[in-house]
Write an enzyme that holds these catalytic residues in place. Structure first.
Site, PDB file in Angstrom:
ATOM      1  N   LYS A 132       3.602   9.003   8.859  1.00 30.06           N
ATOM      2  CA  LYS A 132       3.281   8.453  10.178  1.00 30.06           C
ATOM      3  C   LYS A 132       4.175   8.985  11.306  1.00 30.06           C
ATOM      4  O   LYS A 132       3.968  10.111  11.750  1.00 30.06           O
ATOM      5  CB  LYS A 132       3.228   6.924  10.094  1.00 30.06           C
ATOM      6  CG  LYS A 132       2.145   6.502   9.078  1.00 30.06           C
ATOM      7  CD  LYS A 132       1.676   5.081   9.138  1.00 30.06           C
ATOM      8  CE  LYS A 132       0.399   4.922   8.314  1.00 30.06           C
ATOM      9  NZ  LYS A 132       0.486   4.124   7.131  1.00 30.06           N
TER      10      LYS A 132
ATOM     11  N   ASP B  42       9.130   2.660   0.295  1.00 25.74           N
ATOM     12  CA  ASP B  42       8.064   3.340   1.016  1.00 25.74           C
ATOM     13  C   ASP B  42       8.198   2.946   2.481  1.00 25.74           C
ATOM     14  O   ASP B  42       7.809   1.848   2.887  1.00 25.74           O
ATOM     15  CB  ASP B  42       6.698   2.929   0.445  1.00 25.74           C
ATOM     16  CG  ASP B  42       5.545   3.635   1.164  1.00 25.74           C
ATOM     17  OD1 ASP B  42       5.773   4.172   2.264  1.00 25.74           O
ATOM     18  OD2 ASP B  42       4.425   3.628   0.620  1.00 25.74           O
TER      19      ASP B  42
ATOM     20  N   TYR C 103       0.844  -1.196   0.000  1.00 27.90           N
ATOM     21  CA  TYR C 103       0.000   0.000   0.000  1.00 27.90           C
ATOM     22  C   TYR C 103       0.877   1.242   0.000  1.00 27.90           C
ATOM     23  O   TYR C 103       1.833   1.337   0.771  1.00 27.90           O
ATOM     24  CB  TYR C 103      -0.896   0.002   1.246  1.00 27.90           C
ATOM     25  CG  TYR C 103      -1.844   1.177   1.328  1.00 27.90           C
ATOM     26  CD1 TYR C 103      -2.882   1.323   0.416  1.00 27.90           C
ATOM     27  CD2 TYR C 103      -1.708   2.144   2.325  1.00 27.90           C
ATOM     28  CE1 TYR C 103      -3.766   2.398   0.495  1.00 27.90           C
ATOM     29  CE2 TYR C 103      -2.585   3.217   2.409  1.00 27.90           C
ATOM     30  CZ  TYR C 103      -3.607   3.342   1.494  1.00 27.90           C
ATOM     31  OH  TYR C 103      -4.476   4.403   1.579  1.00 27.90           O
TER      32      TYR C 103
END
Ligand SMILES: *Cc1c(COP(=O)(O)O)cnc(C)c1O
Length: 432
Positions: A269, A241, A146
């Site tokens: 995050k 990522d 994702y």
């Protein structure tokens, strides 16, 4: 224990009238696990309190960012201090320089960095940058990984290795999908074949070095190194990522742990300490293609926002100055994971536990989970039952099998042991 839910239920009822599905991000709706979502009122340390006054030990931590636990004093103080000087300027600030320098120090492959407002924005901007830099159109994405909700990444698994992607959300055009090529994770041969089939057309290979979005899965030995060599040979930009793994697996992320250096890294995050922040950075030569230095456009009215930067800076400074945080996370997670594994053995349950650092996933399958296909052998009905059981026991897990859990350094040994005992009761009830 039976938890009170009346306030959460009435809030959810109202929410559904005014917000699609009642939530601002789909997985929060608990659809994958059954039942209705709990509305959270506040949190401190490793404990969430909902609108009905129920307390939960939590193992999701805002999907990663709250690595130091909730309402950490250092971050709170930095945010309050920043707010007093106005919450936004849309002009350069000293904090942005400070956090950029700190990121470059903590993640050595990053020589220059651009701040954005989410992980989605970071990954989306990286894809554009890699295309602009290489003059090539296609990107390679791994099945089950994702990278946020930008069009190029919402592409479902194709049937064959060289199959062009098909969109898995209405609204993503076939034109976009055809430039995203899919391969299974942890399979070097598959990606070598795909690259060979598209000579000089691939701008970037993007991946989560340790995927957490199909549950926690680990790279096979040599896999990341193999991708590095392939990208070097073919002039492809290697993108890690690390929105999840950055500052979590180590101060320098998964690339520090595995010793493999990407060209560009996407972050999010933890980098915002709980505020909406993302970033992307890497080799100077590539980053200098970003506007206004270079021709690839990317901008943001609230990028580098002073309050968000203050939170992120306090978080990263704390992590840099306290390497013992990582030792503690390692040991507290190990304690919990070993305890749960022992229960699985005692009950003779053939389930699979994947674990690294402060990330872990329990899969309800007897197969080793190494990629998206094997992740999908899990019994999601069972997971739903397990999730609901754990919630009744006062433990708040990610409401989906295809997520990693994230431990915070606020979790005490006593709380970890409570989680183990909750597992024992729930798994025994499910299988006794
Ligand atoms: C969460 C996540 C994103 C998206 O970040 P948002 O801040 O939710 O947009 C991208 N990549 C990975 C690996 C993620 O875990």
């Amino acid at each position: 224990m039976t938890i009170q839910k009346s306030n959460s239920q009435s809030l959810f009822g109202n929410a559904k009238q005014f917000i699609p599905g009642g939530v601002n991000s789909p997985v929060r709706a608990f659809k994958a696990v059954g039942g209705d979502p709990l509305f959270i009122k506040s949190a401190k340390g490793a404990v969430l309190t909902d609108e009905d006054g129920n307390d939960f030990i939590e193992l999701i931590n805002s999907w990663g960012p709250m690595i130091l636990g909730h309402a950490h004093e250092g971050i709170e103080a930095a945010v309050i201090e920043a707010i007093k000087g106005s919450v936004s300027f849309g002009a350069p600030t000293a904090r942005e320089v400070e956090i950029a320098e700190l990121i470059c120090e903590m993640v050595p492959s990053i020589e220059k960095v651009r701040m954005v407002n989410s992980g989605t924005e970071a990954a989306m901007s990286v894809a554009r940058l890699a295309r602009g830099y290489t003059g090539r159109d296609k990107i390679v994405k791994m099945e089950g990984h994702y990278h946020g909700h930008a069009d190029s990444f919402l592409i479902a698994a194709g049937s064959g290795l060289a199959t062009n992607g098909v969109p898995n959300s209405p609204g993503v055009t076939e034109g976009t999908a055809k430039d995203t090529l899919l391969v299974p994770y942890n399979n070097l041969e598959a990606v070598e074949q795909l690259v060979a089939a598209h000579p000089k057309q691939i701008a970037a290979i993007l991946l989560e070095p340790v995927p957490g979005n199909m549950g926690c899965v680990l790279p096979k030995p040599g896999y990341l190194e193999g991708l590095r060599a392939l990208c070097d040979r073919e002039g492809i930009v290697l993108v890690f990522d690390e929105v999840m793994t950055g500052f979590r697996l180590a101060p320098g992320g998964a690339q520090e742990v595995f010793g493999v250096t990407p060209d560009i890294t996407a972050l999010g995050k933890i980098i915002g300490g709980g505020m909406p922040v993302g970033a992307y950075g890497g080799k100077k030569e590539i980053m200098d293609f970003v506007s206004p230095q270079g021709p690839v456009y990317q901008a943001g009215t609230l990028s580098g926002n002073p309050v968000a930067m203050a939170a992120g800076l306090a978080m990263l400074q704390h992590l840099k100055q306290h390497p013992e945080v990582y030792e503690y996370l390692q040991s507290i997670t190990y304690r919990m994971v070993s305890g749960i594994k022992q229960i699985l053995e005692d009950l003779q349950l053939p389930y699979t536990m994947n674990h690294i650092g402060s990330m872990y996933s329990l899969f309800f399958t007897d197969q080793q989970v190494v990629d998206f296909d094997t992740a999908q052998t899990t019994d999601t009905e069972r997971f739903g039952q397990y999730f609901r059981g754990m919630l009744e026991e006062g433990v708040y897990l990610a409401p989906s099998q295809y997520e990693s859990l994230f431990v915070s350094s606020a979790l005490t040994e006593a709380q970890a042991d409570q989680v183990i005992e909750a597992n024992r009761r729930v798994l025994t009830a499910m299988h006794g």
